[in-house]
Design a protein around this motif. Sequence first.
Motif, PDB file in Angstrom:
ATOM      1  N   SER A   5      -9.873  76.259  -3.364  1.00 35.88           N
ATOM      2  CA  SER A   5     -11.096  77.060  -3.529  1.00 35.88           C
ATOM      3  C   SER A   5     -10.439  78.449  -4.485  1.00 35.88           C
ATOM      4  O   SER A   5      -9.618  79.074  -4.070  1.00 35.88           O
ATOM      5  CB  SER A   5     -11.566  77.819  -2.156  1.00 35.88           C
ATOM      6  OG  SER A   5     -12.433  76.958  -1.630  1.00 35.88           O
ATOM      7  N   ARG A  16     -12.539  69.842  -5.266  1.00 32.57           N
ATOM      8  CA  ARG A  16     -11.986  68.836  -4.108  1.00 32.57           C
ATOM      9  C   ARG A  16     -13.332  68.682  -3.304  1.00 32.57           C
ATOM     10  O   ARG A  16     -14.478  69.435  -3.517  1.00 32.57           O
ATOM     11  CB  ARG A  16     -10.928  69.160  -3.293  1.00 32.57           C
ATOM     12  CG  ARG A  16     -11.066  70.471  -2.618  1.00 32.57           C
ATOM     13  CD  ARG A  16     -10.429  70.194  -1.089  1.00 32.57           C
ATOM     14  NE  ARG A  16      -8.985  69.854  -1.095  1.00 32.57           N
ATOM     15  CZ  ARG A  16      -7.989  70.819  -1.220  1.00 32.57           C
ATOM     16  NH1 ARG A  16      -8.402  72.209  -1.238  1.00 32.57           N
ATOM     17  NH2 ARG A  16      -6.697  70.649  -1.273  1.00 32.57           N
ATOM     18  N   HIS A  22     -15.138  68.295   0.604  1.00 31.28           N
ATOM     19  CA  HIS A  22     -14.696  68.528   1.955  1.00 31.28           C
ATOM     20  C   HIS A  22     -15.705  67.633   2.775  1.00 31.28           C
ATOM     21  O   HIS A  22     -16.915  67.349   2.579  1.00 31.28           O
ATOM     22  CB  HIS A  22     -15.170  69.859   2.238  1.00 31.28           C
ATOM     23  CG  HIS A  22     -14.321  70.899   1.175  1.00 31.28           C
ATOM     24  ND1 HIS A  22     -14.764  71.225   0.119  1.00 31.28           N
ATOM     25  CD2 HIS A  22     -13.152  71.445   1.219  1.00 31.28           C
ATOM     26  CE1 HIS A  22     -13.811  71.948  -0.616  1.00 31.28           C
ATOM     27  NE2 HIS A  22     -12.940  72.081   0.114  1.00 31.28           N
ATOM     28  N   TYR A  62     -17.309  68.681   5.567  1.00 32.29           N
ATOM     29  CA  TYR A  62     -18.518  69.474   5.641  1.00 32.29           C
ATOM     30  C   TYR A  62     -19.532  69.343   4.846  1.00 32.29           C
ATOM     31  O   TYR A  62     -20.772  69.690   4.954  1.00 32.29           O
ATOM     32  CB  TYR A  62     -18.075  70.903   6.156  1.00 32.29           C
ATOM     33  CG  TYR A  62     -17.708  71.809   4.936  1.00 32.29           C
ATOM     34  CD1 TYR A  62     -18.513  72.198   3.755  1.00 32.29           C
ATOM     35  CD2 TYR A  62     -16.450  72.126   4.807  1.00 32.29           C
ATOM     36  CE1 TYR A  62     -18.054  72.858   2.694  1.00 32.29           C
ATOM     37  CE2 TYR A  62     -15.848  72.785   3.719  1.00 32.29           C
ATOM     38  CZ  TYR A  62     -16.592  73.013   2.719  1.00 32.29           C
ATOM     39  OH  TYR A  62     -16.020  73.781   1.708  1.00 32.29           O
ATOM     40  N   ALA A 101      -7.121  77.384  -0.153  1.00 34.55           N
ATOM     41  CA  ALA A 101      -7.086  78.571   0.237  1.00 34.55           C
ATOM     42  C   ALA A 101      -7.333  78.431   1.889  1.00 34.55           C
ATOM     43  O   ALA A 101      -8.102  77.733   2.241  1.00 34.55           O
ATOM     44  CB  ALA A 101      -8.444  79.204  -0.247  1.00 34.55           C
ATOM     45  N   TYR A 136     -16.457  79.250   9.899  1.00 40.88           N
ATOM     46  CA  TYR A 136     -15.119  79.678   9.907  1.00 40.88           C
ATOM     47  C   TYR A 136     -14.926  79.869  11.590  1.00 40.88           C
ATOM     48  O   TYR A 136     -15.648  79.674  12.447  1.00 40.88           O
ATOM     49  CB  TYR A 136     -14.989  81.170   9.480  1.00 40.88           C
ATOM     50  CG  TYR A 136     -14.884  81.080   7.984  1.00 40.88           C
ATOM     51  CD1 TYR A 136     -14.029  80.589   7.156  1.00 40.88           C
ATOM     52  CD2 TYR A 136     -16.027  81.877   7.456  1.00 40.88           C
ATOM     53  CE1 TYR A 136     -14.139  80.766   5.898  1.00 40.88           C
ATOM     54  CE2 TYR A 136     -16.027  81.720   5.808  1.00 40.88           C
ATOM     55  CZ  TYR A 136     -14.905  81.461   5.176  1.00 40.88           C
ATOM     56  OH  TYR A 136     -15.112  81.244   3.858  1.00 40.88           O
ATOM     57  N   SER A 165      -9.653  71.593   4.690  1.00 37.55           N
ATOM     58  CA  SER A 165      -9.426  70.221   3.596  1.00 37.55           C
ATOM     59  C   SER A 165      -8.042  70.085   3.812  1.00 37.55           C
ATOM     60  O   SER A 165      -7.322  70.069   4.884  1.00 37.55           O
ATOM     61  CB  SER A 165      -9.563  71.037   2.341  1.00 37.55           C
ATOM     62  OG  SER A 165      -8.465  71.945   2.075  1.00 37.55           O
ATOM     63  N   HIS A 222     -16.848  83.659   2.025  1.00 35.26           N
ATOM     64  CA  HIS A 222     -16.416  82.882   1.067  1.00 35.26           C
ATOM     65  C   HIS A 222     -15.956  83.722  -0.208  1.00 35.26           C
ATOM     66  O   HIS A 222     -15.187  83.415  -1.026  1.00 35.26           O
ATOM     67  CB  HIS A 222     -17.164  81.651   0.792  1.00 35.26           C
ATOM     68  CG  HIS A 222     -16.451  80.727  -0.089  1.00 35.26           C
ATOM     69  ND1 HIS A 222     -15.385  79.829   0.094  1.00 35.26           N
ATOM     70  CD2 HIS A 222     -17.079  80.172  -1.481  1.00 35.26           C
ATOM     71  CE1 HIS A 222     -14.933  79.063  -0.917  1.00 35.26           C
ATOM     72  NE2 HIS A 222     -16.016  79.239  -1.720  1.00 35.26           N
TER      73      HIS A 222
HETATM   74  C1  R1P Z   1     -14.030  78.417   2.913  1.00 39.99           C
HETATM   75  O1  R1P Z   1     -13.853  79.393   2.410  1.00 39.99           O
HETATM   76  C2  R1P Z   1     -13.456  77.310   2.002  1.00 39.99           C
HETATM   77  O2  R1P Z   1     -12.275  77.386   1.463  1.00 39.99           O
HETATM   78  C3  R1P Z   1     -11.279  76.514   1.629  1.00 39.99           C
HETATM   79  C4  R1P Z   1     -11.856  75.994   3.079  1.00 39.99           C
HETATM   80  O3  R1P Z   1     -11.106  74.695   3.105  1.00 39.99           O
HETATM   81  C5  R1P Z   1     -13.055  75.916   2.677  1.00 39.99           C
HETATM   82  O4  R1P Z   1     -13.576  74.938   1.845  1.00 39.99           O
HETATM   83  O5  R1P Z   1     -11.413  75.764   0.551  1.00 39.99           O
HETATM   84  P1  R1P Z   1     -10.253  74.700   0.291  1.00 39.99           P
HETATM   85  O6  R1P Z   1      -9.522  74.222   1.300  1.00 39.99           O
HETATM   86  O7  R1P Z   1     -11.088  73.694  -0.621  1.00 39.99           O
HETATM   87  O8  R1P Z   1      -9.331  75.554  -0.771  1.00 39.99           O
END
Ligand code: R1P
Length: 276
Positions: A31, A82, A84, A86, A114, A193, A213, A248
């Motif tokens: 992210s 990517r 996820h 969810y 992230a 979260y 992720s 986010h």
């Molecule tokens: C939540 O803010 C998002 O950020 C992260 C979390 O897994 C969720 O998707 O994203 P990445 O893991 O894709 O960086």
Amino acid sequence: MKPMVQQAQEAAAYIGKRSGHRPVIGLVLGSGLGVLAEEIRHADVIPYEEIPHFPVSTVQGHAGQLVLGELEGQTVVAMQGRFHYYEGYGLDQVTFPIRVMKDLGVDRLIVTNAAGGINLDFGAGDLMLIQDHINLMFNNPLFGPNAPEWGVRFPDMSDAYDPSYRQLARRVAEDQNVSLREGVYVGLTGPTYETPAEIRMLRKLGGDAVGMSTVPEVIAARHAGIRVLGISCISNLAAGILDQPLSHDEVMETAEQVKPRFIRLVKGIIKDIRSV
Ligand code: R1P
């Protein structure tokens, strides 16, 4: 529906026709971290929706395209965005791009994300080298019949995050005078979260950072014999540590600040990753 093995081959064949690059290093950009793909030279950009059988990105901060080209003298393929769990995809779909990367010739993978900091010594904006992970998604991308073309039934996960790559990352960080934390990433499903009580539990379990992720992708990569390096960008401290709600937007803002350090570190690692 065609078997996934065949779907991945068809996707790889399509990508091979669209681009003359033959990548050996794969990058999954988390992210707000997709910006690294802008550094790729002679880039061929392929939107996910044009690739047969590929899922599409639905999350803000995930552009939804593959970028193939040259980075620090290496041929790479980057996922700018990517998938996820969810989002409603099965873990076989979440990890489909890893299968396609393998078919393209990738044998080294750098996964980034992230993540929320659980470790009380961490701060927002820290970079964390992933030492190991804990799968709390209560699912596994290898559930179901095993595809022997992809890997063995019971893959070893003792060195999921390659020790030599971790050593390389530490060395590059030191050379660049960049502080690099190290710790265990816990993968949950999201999309909520975590609660403060969950964070206290995860800390007791040995987690240092938490996200939604990475774990499935790393399992699929190890199944396929791909060596892995993982880096988390600590975008905020997890619930209950500071007295503020999580969002986010904040995750994206921190990624924006970390960008220059993150790009320099990953480029430094890529430069030498083929020699270890
Ligand atoms: C939540 O803010 C998002 O950020 C992260 C979390 O897994 C969720 O998707 O994203 P990445 O893991 O894709 O960086």
